[in-house]
Design a protein around this motif. Structure first.
Motif, short mmCIF file in Angstrom:
data_model
loop_
_atom_site.label_atom_id
_atom_site.label_comp_id
_atom_site.label_asym_id
_atom_site.label_seq_id
_atom_site.Cartn_x
_atom_site.Cartn_y
_atom_site.Cartn_z
N PHE A 68 4.42 -13.65 11.68
CA PHE A 68 5.15 -14.97 11.50
C PHE A 68 5.77 -15.37 10.32
CE2 PHE A 68 2.29 -15.13 15.47
CZ PHE A 68 3.04 -15.77 16.19
N PHE A 69 5.24 -14.80 9.45
CA PHE A 69 5.76 -15.32 7.89
C PHE A 69 7.25 -14.71 7.72
CE2 PHE A 69 1.18 -15.19 7.46
CZ PHE A 69 1.09 -16.53 6.81
N GLN A 70 7.92 -14.36 8.77
CA GLN A 70 9.46 -13.95 8.82
C GLN A 70 10.10 -15.37 8.87
OE1 GLN A 70 10.71 -10.70 11.31
NE2 GLN A 70 8.60 -10.87 12.12
N TYR A 71 9.46 -16.29 9.30
CA TYR A 71 10.06 -17.61 9.71
C TYR A 71 9.93 -18.60 8.54
CZ TYR A 71 10.05 -15.91 14.52
OH TYR A 71 10.34 -15.29 15.72
N LEU A 72 10.85 -18.99 8.26
CA LEU A 72 11.22 -20.36 7.30
C LEU A 72 10.09 -21.34 7.79
CD1 LEU A 72 12.43 -21.21 4.69
CD2 LEU A 72 14.19 -22.17 6.03
N THR A 73 10.00 -21.41 8.97
CA THR A 73 9.10 -22.62 9.44
C THR A 73 7.68 -22.31 8.87
OG1 THR A 73 10.58 -23.00 11.54
CG2 THR A 73 8.15 -23.60 11.51
N ILE A 74 7.15 -21.21 9.26
CA ILE A 74 5.79 -20.81 9.01
C ILE A 74 5.54 -21.07 7.28
CG2 ILE A 74 3.89 -19.15 8.95
CD1 ILE A 74 5.00 -20.78 11.59
N LEU A 75 6.51 -20.33 6.48
CA LEU A 75 6.46 -20.42 5.03
C LEU A 75 6.45 -22.07 4.57
CD1 LEU A 75 8.83 -17.75 4.21
CD2 LEU A 75 6.37 -17.73 4.31
N ASN A 215 12.41 -4.33 10.91
CA ASN A 215 12.35 -4.64 12.42
C ASN A 215 13.47 -4.32 13.25
OD1 ASN A 215 9.50 -5.47 11.94
ND2 ASN A 215 10.32 -7.53 11.25
N GLY A 216 14.66 -4.23 12.71
CA GLY A 216 15.82 -4.16 13.68
C GLY A 216 16.38 -5.24 14.12
N GLN A 217 16.00 -6.51 13.94
CA GLN A 217 16.52 -7.64 14.33
C GLN A 217 15.76 -8.74 13.27
OE1 GLN A 217 15.27 -8.51 17.97
NE2 GLN A 217 13.25 -8.57 17.69
N PHE A 218 16.54 -9.92 13.28
CA PHE A 218 16.12 -11.21 12.64
C PHE A 218 15.08 -12.00 13.50
CE2 PHE A 218 19.80 -9.88 10.43
CZ PHE A 218 19.37 -10.27 8.79
N ALA A 219 14.39 -12.83 12.67
CA ALA A 219 13.47 -13.25 13.48
C ALA A 219 13.98 -14.77 14.19
CB ALA A 219 12.17 -14.13 12.41
N TYR A 220 15.09 -15.28 13.67
CA TYR A 220 15.95 -16.06 14.37
C TYR A 220 17.01 -15.65 15.03
CZ TYR A 220 13.11 -19.65 11.58
OH TYR A 220 12.19 -20.29 10.96
N PRO A 221 17.16 -16.17 16.16
CA PRO A 221 18.38 -15.39 17.05
C PRO A 221 19.84 -15.70 16.44
CG PRO A 221 16.90 -16.36 18.56
CD PRO A 221 16.30 -16.68 17.21
N PHE A 222 20.09 -16.80 15.88
CA PHE A 222 21.40 -17.12 15.41
C PHE A 222 21.55 -16.14 14.04
CE2 PHE A 222 18.59 -20.00 13.14
CZ PHE A 222 19.29 -19.87 11.66
N LEU A 223 20.74 -15.54 13.64
CA LEU A 223 21.13 -14.80 12.37
C LEU A 223 21.75 -13.47 12.90
CD1 LEU A 223 18.33 -15.62 9.73
CD2 LEU A 223 20.64 -16.23 9.85
N ASN A 224 21.35 -12.81 14.13
CA ASN A 224 21.47 -11.75 14.71
C ASN A 224 22.68 -11.69 15.49
OD1 ASN A 224 18.92 -10.55 14.72
ND2 ASN A 224 18.23 -11.85 16.35
N ILE A 225 23.53 -12.72 15.42
CA ILE A 225 24.91 -12.57 15.72
C ILE A 225 25.93 -12.76 14.57
CG2 ILE A 225 24.54 -13.59 17.98
CD1 ILE A 225 25.52 -16.45 17.32
N GLN A 230 28.38 -13.84 6.59
CA GLN A 230 28.11 -15.11 7.22
C GLN A 230 26.39 -15.68 7.14
OE1 GLN A 230 29.28 -13.82 11.30
NE2 GLN A 230 31.00 -15.35 11.03
N ARG A 231 25.83 -14.74 6.92
CA ARG A 231 24.30 -14.88 6.58
C ARG A 231 24.14 -15.34 5.23
NH1 ARG A 231 23.58 -10.00 9.53
NH2 ARG A 231 22.97 -8.97 7.24
#
Length: 254
Positions: A68-75, A215-225, A230-231
């Motif tokens: 869960f610490f991938q998320y800025l929300t949790i930090l 992990n092969g993907q970002f925690a937030y979906p908008f970063l995956n696109i 852009q990131r």
């Protein structure tokens, strides 16, 4: 023989020596209402994080690198909880000044970050939820659709949990800053705020990229696109957005 009238020397008003002035007494009594506010705020935030541990999304996020610490929300949530707990200690022991500057540093860092988190999160959830919320399948919950009509493919946590992690921290820090704290003065409000925002933004950008590479993907979906450029622009924009938010709030503080 002429007798001159005697002259009495003028009286001189003596000022007390600085060392003899009485210092302002420090109120050493615990501040009950402040303690209640800070404890309740921290408890609500912690309860939201504890609650999400029992949701189906834990099965998907828990085994990932960073969890869960991938998320800025949790930090940001943990920074806000720390700020509230340090405030509680200062409220209970007002005569001890050790914790005050530490709490001020956490407030300086957490306040703008939480406002950015809340504004981005609720804007995307309301107008483009697929950019913020994971799908039910990726959240480890393929058989339990969302209660929101037309959004069955997206995973949503309960509203009370959502509010406790994505709204309460920002509201609690705003109330603490404007009602219980003095405004920040230079150099804290200038160099200090910019340094903290930049350090936090760079650190999270590297952390998010590192976790995604494993992990092969970002925690937030908008970063995956987004591509890398852009990131990076998103990290930079969020960083200076947080700094600008702080400058605005500090300017409004009287």
């Amino acid at each position: 023989m002429i007798v001159l009238p005697s002259q009495t020397p003028p009286l001189k008003m003596s000022r007390p020596h600085p060392s003899t002035t009485t210092p302002k007494a420090v109120d050493a009594h615990p501040k009950t209402l402040r303690i209640i506010f800070h404890v309740v705020s921290a408890a609500i935030m912690i309860n939201g994080f504890v609650g999400i541990q029992g949701s189906p999304i834990t099965n998907a996020i828990g085994p990932q690198y960073g969890g869960f610490f991938q998320y800025l929300t949790i930090l940001g949530l943990f920074a806000s909880v720390t700020c509230m707990l340090l405030s509680t200690i200062s409220d209970y022991l007002p005569g001890v000044t050790f914790f005050r500057p530490i709490k001020r540093v956490f407030l300086l860092a957490a306040l703008p970050v939480e406002l950015v988190i809340s504004s981005i999160y609720w804007s995307l959830v309301l107008f483009a939820p697929h950019l913020m919320l994971p799908s039910n399948s990726s959240a480890g919950n393929p058989s339990e659709p969302s209660s929101a009509e037309g959004m069955d493919s997206l995973f949503r946590i309960p509203l009370w949990m959502d509010i406790s992690m994505h709204l309460v921290p920002a509201l609690a820090l705003i109330a603490d800053f404007f009602l219980l704290e003095r405004k920040f003065r230079p150099p804290q409000s200038t160099y200090g705020a910019l340094l903290l925002a930049t350090t936090f933004g760079i650190a999270y950008g590297f952390w998010a990229e590192h976790c995604a590479s494993i992990n092969g993907q970002f925690a937030y979906p908008f970063l995956n696109i987004m591509n890398l450029e852009q990131r990076v622009a998103t990290y930079v924009g969020a960083t200076f957005g947080a700094w600008a938010v702080f400058r605005g709030l500090n300017w409004l503080h009287k």
